[in-house]
Design a protein around this motif. Structure first.
Motif, PDB file in Angstrom:
ATOM      1  N   GLN A 149      -2.181   2.285  10.153  1.00  0.00           N
ATOM      2  CA  GLN A 149      -1.129   1.941   9.199  1.00  0.00           C
ATOM      3  C   GLN A 149      -0.994   3.029   8.138  1.00  0.00           C
ATOM      4  OE1 GLN A 149      -1.023  -2.144   7.881  1.00  0.00           O
ATOM      5  NE2 GLN A 149      -0.338  -1.538   5.859  1.00  0.00           N
ATOM      6  N   SER A 204       7.916  -3.018   3.197  1.00  0.00           N
ATOM      7  CA  SER A 204       7.463  -3.303   1.822  1.00  0.00           C
ATOM      8  C   SER A 204       6.084  -2.699   1.552  1.00  0.00           C
ATOM      9  CB  SER A 204       7.470  -4.814   1.546  1.00  0.00           C
ATOM     10  OG  SER A 204       6.590  -5.480   2.424  1.00  0.00           O
ATOM     11  N   ASP A 205       5.183  -2.745   2.531  1.00  0.00           N
ATOM     12  CA  ASP A 205       3.859  -2.142   2.339  1.00  0.00           C
ATOM     13  C   ASP A 205       3.946  -0.624   2.246  1.00  0.00           C
ATOM     14  OD1 ASP A 205       2.648  -4.616   2.301  1.00  0.00           O
ATOM     15  OD2 ASP A 205       1.856  -4.485   4.339  1.00  0.00           O
ATOM     16  N   TRP A 206       4.819  -0.008   3.037  1.00  0.00           N
ATOM     17  CA  TRP A 206       4.983   1.445   2.952  1.00  0.00           C
ATOM     18  C   TRP A 206       5.523   1.842   1.576  1.00  0.00           C
ATOM     19  CZ3 TRP A 206       9.706   4.507   4.922  1.00  0.00           C
ATOM     20  CH2 TRP A 206       9.538   5.867   4.664  1.00  0.00           C
ATOM     21  N   TYR A 265       2.289   5.545   7.396  1.00  0.00           N
ATOM     22  CA  TYR A 265       2.998   5.672   6.124  1.00  0.00           C
ATOM     23  C   TYR A 265       3.110   7.139   5.707  1.00  0.00           C
ATOM     24  CZ  TYR A 265       2.407   0.603   5.749  1.00  0.00           C
ATOM     25  OH  TYR A 265       2.433  -0.753   5.966  1.00  0.00           O
ATOM     26  N   GLY A 269       2.774  -1.244  10.405  1.00  0.00           N
ATOM     27  CA  GLY A 269       3.002  -1.500   8.995  1.00  0.00           C
ATOM     28  C   GLY A 269       4.323  -2.206   8.741  1.00  0.00           C
ATOM     29  N   TYR A 311       2.715   1.570  -0.872  1.00  0.00           N
ATOM     30  CA  TYR A 311       1.768   2.669  -0.629  1.00  0.00           C
ATOM     31  C   TYR A 311       2.293   3.963  -1.256  1.00  0.00           C
ATOM     32  CZ  TYR A 311      -0.919   6.152   2.010  1.00  0.00           C
ATOM     33  OH  TYR A 311      -1.729   7.213   2.372  1.00  0.00           O
TER      34      TYR A 311
END
Length: 137
Positions: free
Chosen positions: A59, A6-8, A63, A3, A11
């Motif tokens: 992923q 920024s995506d974590w 997270y 991952g 999320y």
């Protein structure tokens, strides 16, 4: 690392958790790296054919683990002793009973029921008592 930072953060924010966004980049990245290590060694190593470290389940689980690691650095890195394998079950005669699967190091690590649910359908049971034969050639 599984991952991206920024995506974590996105999320977590979608789930009402601003901790990754509020944390410094260095702290959040370190938590994500530790979570990736945990997921790699505890789950990715046992993925069924057709799944790998790029699977969306990996992923998402990372997270979730990163949230624990951000709140408590080293959460999934438990140090244990032989004494941790037993629990006091009788006081009068001081009786101890062995708990869990004492042959597996996995039985001493903290476990998230949500991460387990993510991986249950896509991992092999590495603790099952079985043997495997393979033909070569």
């Amino acid at each position: 690392m599984y991952g991206t930072l920024s995506d974590w953060r996105a999320y977590a924010l979608a789930r009402g958790d601003s901790a990754p966004t509020d944390a410094t980049d260095a702290d959040a990245t370190a938590a994500l790296v530790r979570a990736s290590d945990y997921i790699r060694y505890q789950y990715v190593a046992y993925l069924l054919p057709g799944y790998d470290g790029t699977s969306e389940q990996v992923q998402e689980a990372t997270y979730i683990a990163a949230g624990y690691e951000l709140a408590t650095p080293g959460f999934f890195s438990k140090t244990y002793t032989e004494a941790d394998k037993k629990v006091l079950t009788e006081v009068k005669g001081l009786k101890w009973t062995v708990i869990g699967n004492t042959k597996s190091v996995r039985s001493y690590a903290p476990v998230s029921s949500l991460i387990e649910a993510i991986f249950d359908p896509i991992t092999s049971d590495n603790s099952a008592p079985y043997f495997m034969m393979k033909a070569i050639g």
